[in-house]
Design a protein around this motif. Sequence first.
Motif, PDB file in Angstrom:
ATOM      1  N   TYR A 234       0.821  -1.216   0.000  1.00 56.27           N
ATOM      2  CA  TYR A 234       0.000   0.000   0.000  1.00 56.27           C
ATOM      3  C   TYR A 234       0.857   1.269   0.000  1.00 56.27           C
ATOM      4  O   TYR A 234       0.586   2.194  -0.760  1.00 56.27           O
ATOM      5  CB  TYR A 234      -0.965  -0.016   1.188  1.00 56.27           C
ATOM      6  CG  TYR A 234      -2.307  -0.639   0.871  1.00 56.27           C
ATOM      7  CD1 TYR A 234      -2.433  -1.643  -0.097  1.00 56.27           C
ATOM      8  CD2 TYR A 234      -3.465  -0.233   1.522  1.00 56.27           C
ATOM      9  CE1 TYR A 234      -3.653  -2.215  -0.387  1.00 56.27           C
ATOM     10  CE2 TYR A 234      -4.701  -0.803   1.234  1.00 56.27           C
ATOM     11  CZ  TYR A 234      -4.786  -1.790   0.290  1.00 56.27           C
ATOM     12  OH  TYR A 234      -6.004  -2.342   0.003  1.00 56.27           O
ATOM     13  N   PRO A 235       1.921   1.338   0.839  1.00 55.00           N
ATOM     14  CA  PRO A 235       2.757   2.544   0.779  1.00 55.00           C
ATOM     15  C   PRO A 235       3.364   2.746  -0.614  1.00 55.00           C
ATOM     16  O   PRO A 235       3.487   3.882  -1.082  1.00 55.00           O
ATOM     17  CB  PRO A 235       3.829   2.267   1.838  1.00 55.00           C
ATOM     18  CG  PRO A 235       3.152   1.380   2.823  1.00 55.00           C
ATOM     19  CD  PRO A 235       2.308   0.475   1.976  1.00 55.00           C
ATOM     20  N   GLU A 236       3.742   1.657  -1.267  1.00 49.98           N
ATOM     21  CA  GLU A 236       4.294   1.775  -2.624  1.00 49.98           C
ATOM     22  C   GLU A 236       3.212   2.216  -3.610  1.00 49.98           C
ATOM     23  O   GLU A 236       3.449   3.079  -4.461  1.00 49.98           O
ATOM     24  CB  GLU A 236       4.852   0.411  -3.058  1.00 49.98           C
ATOM     25  CG  GLU A 236       5.384   0.405  -4.487  1.00 49.98           C
ATOM     26  CD  GLU A 236       5.868  -0.985  -4.899  1.00 49.98           C
ATOM     27  OE1 GLU A 236       6.206  -1.795  -4.015  1.00 49.98           O
ATOM     28  OE2 GLU A 236       5.902  -1.253  -6.116  1.00 49.98           O
TER      29      GLU A 236
ATOM     30  N   LYS B 112       2.496   5.982  -3.151  1.00 48.13           N
ATOM     31  CA  LYS B 112       3.632   6.897  -3.125  1.00 48.13           C
ATOM     32  C   LYS B 112       3.351   8.117  -4.011  1.00 48.13           C
ATOM     33  O   LYS B 112       3.009   7.974  -5.193  1.00 48.13           O
ATOM     34  CB  LYS B 112       4.900   6.181  -3.607  1.00 48.13           C
ATOM     35  CG  LYS B 112       6.172   6.960  -3.354  1.00 48.13           C
ATOM     36  CD  LYS B 112       7.393   6.110  -3.696  1.00 48.13           C
ATOM     37  CE  LYS B 112       8.674   6.862  -3.367  1.00 48.13           C
ATOM     38  NZ  LYS B 112       9.872   6.049  -3.677  1.00 48.13           N
TER      39      LYS B 112
ATOM     40  N   PHE C 226      -1.206   8.964   0.862  1.00 48.11           N
ATOM     41  CA  PHE C 226      -0.029   8.175   1.235  1.00 48.11           C
ATOM     42  C   PHE C 226       0.052   7.961   2.748  1.00 48.11           C
ATOM     43  O   PHE C 226       0.343   6.859   3.223  1.00 48.11           O
ATOM     44  CB  PHE C 226       1.245   8.861   0.729  1.00 48.11           C
ATOM     45  CG  PHE C 226       2.512   8.178   1.152  1.00 48.11           C
ATOM     46  CD1 PHE C 226       2.872   6.953   0.591  1.00 48.11           C
ATOM     47  CD2 PHE C 226       3.342   8.742   2.122  1.00 48.11           C
ATOM     48  CE1 PHE C 226       4.053   6.309   0.985  1.00 48.11           C
ATOM     49  CE2 PHE C 226       4.510   8.109   2.516  1.00 48.11           C
ATOM     50  CZ  PHE C 226       4.863   6.897   1.950  1.00 48.11           C
ATOM     51  N   ALA C 227      -0.199   9.008   3.526  1.00 44.80           N
ATOM     52  CA  ALA C 227      -0.102   8.893   4.989  1.00 44.80           C
ATOM     53  C   ALA C 227      -1.122   7.884   5.515  1.00 44.80           C
ATOM     54  O   ALA C 227      -0.832   7.103   6.433  1.00 44.80           O
ATOM     55  CB  ALA C 227      -0.312  10.260   5.639  1.00 44.80           C
TER      56      ALA C 227
ATOM     57  N   ALA D  23      -2.264   5.330   3.853  1.00 45.82           N
ATOM     58  CA  ALA D  23      -1.784   4.013   3.435  1.00 45.82           C
ATOM     59  C   ALA D  23      -0.685   3.519   4.374  1.00 45.82           C
ATOM     60  O   ALA D  23      -0.657   2.343   4.747  1.00 45.82           O
ATOM     61  CB  ALA D  23      -1.263   4.076   2.005  1.00 45.82           C
ATOM     62  N   GLU D  24       0.213   4.421   4.760  1.00 46.19           N
ATOM     63  CA  GLU D  24       1.268   4.037   5.701  1.00 46.19           C
ATOM     64  C   GLU D  24       0.681   3.651   7.052  1.00 46.19           C
ATOM     65  O   GLU D  24       1.114   2.680   7.680  1.00 46.19           O
ATOM     66  CB  GLU D  24       2.244   5.198   5.877  1.00 46.19           C
ATOM     67  CG  GLU D  24       3.295   5.309   4.782  1.00 46.19           C
ATOM     68  CD  GLU D  24       4.497   6.094   5.266  1.00 46.19           C
ATOM     69  OE1 GLU D  24       5.638   5.672   5.021  1.00 46.19           O
ATOM     70  OE2 GLU D  24       4.283   7.154   5.908  1.00 46.19           O
TER      71      GLU D  24
ATOM     72  N   ALA E 223      -1.099   0.270   6.946  1.00 43.70           N
ATOM     73  CA  ALA E 223      -0.133  -0.826   6.779  1.00 43.70           C
ATOM     74  C   ALA E 223       0.375  -1.311   8.133  1.00 43.70           C
ATOM     75  O   ALA E 223       0.600  -2.504   8.326  1.00 43.70           O
ATOM     76  CB  ALA E 223       1.036  -0.368   5.911  1.00 43.70           C
ATOM     77  N   THR E 224       0.530  -0.400   9.086  1.00 42.09           N
ATOM     78  CA  THR E 224       1.099  -0.763  10.386  1.00 42.09           C
ATOM     79  C   THR E 224       0.087  -1.472  11.285  1.00 42.09           C
ATOM     80  O   THR E 224       0.476  -2.084  12.282  1.00 42.09           O
ATOM     81  CB  THR E 224       1.613   0.478  11.135  1.00 42.09           C
ATOM     82  OG1 THR E 224       0.507   1.349  11.424  1.00 42.09           O
ATOM     83  CG2 THR E 224       2.636   1.216  10.295  1.00 42.09           C
TER      84      THR E 224
END
Length: 242
Positions: free
Chosen positions: A88-90, A93, A98-99, A101-102, A105-106
Motif C-alpha cells: 500500500y505505501p508503494e 507513493k 499516502f499517509a 496508506a502508511e 499498513a502498520t
Amino acid sequence: MPKVALFVTCIVDMLFPEVGEATLDILERQGLTVEFPEAQTCCGQPAFNAGFHADARPVAEHFLDVFGAYDAIVTPSGSCASMVRHYYPELFKGHARFAEAEAIATKTWELTQYLVDALGVTDLGISLAKPTRAAIHDACHGYRGLGIARQPRALLANVGNLSLVEMAGHDQCCGFGGLFAIKMAEISAAMLNDKLAHIRAADCDIIITGDASCAMHMNGGLSRHRSAKRVVHVAEVLAGRV
C-alpha cells in the motif's frame, strides 16, 4: 480495548466462509469486540500483482475508507495482509492518501501474527476431538513477506490432541500464486506435483496453512490423486473445528 475489524478476503468470503467464522470465533474468545464492515471488498492485490496499479489504487482507496478508523485489521490470509502492509505505501507513493496508506499498513495483521505478536497469546485452550498428526505448509506471502513461521507453530503446539511434524519442503511454493496459476499453468502444475510428493511422504493426517488459496490449490491436487490427506486452514484448527 482496541477497535478490531475482520477482513475476510475475497476467497474466504466466496468459497470458505467457515474460515471467516472460525477467525471471528478465535478473536472473540480473546475478549475482543470484532466488527465485520459489510462494505469491505478486495484489497486490490490481483490487479497490483498483474501490474495494473492504476486499477488497484481505487480498490485500495475503498479499503482505506472502510478500515481506516479501526485500531487493528485482522485477516486469515498472509497474502492479503502482506499486500496491505508492504505494497500500500508503494501503491500510494506521491498520492494524497499516502499517509493513510502508511498508517493502515502498520495496523493490518495476519491472524496468527496478531494473536502472538500483538496480543502475546500462544495458548487458546483448544483441543481437537481426536488425536491428529499435522504438518505445516508455510504459504509464501506470509512466510517470506511477513516472517510468519514461529507464530502458527507456537499456537498449534498448545492445541490438545494435535501432534506437529515438520514436512520436507514446508516452505516450498504450492504453485498457486493467484494469476500465476492461470498465466503459467504448466509451471504451476509442476510445482504442485512437487508439493504433493512432499505431502504424500509426510507422516501426517492433515496439512495446515494460513492461506485458503493454497489450501484450495493443494486440495484439488490431493483429490485428483485420491489422497486421504487434506489441507485445512490454521483458523479452523485453532478454533477446534477440525
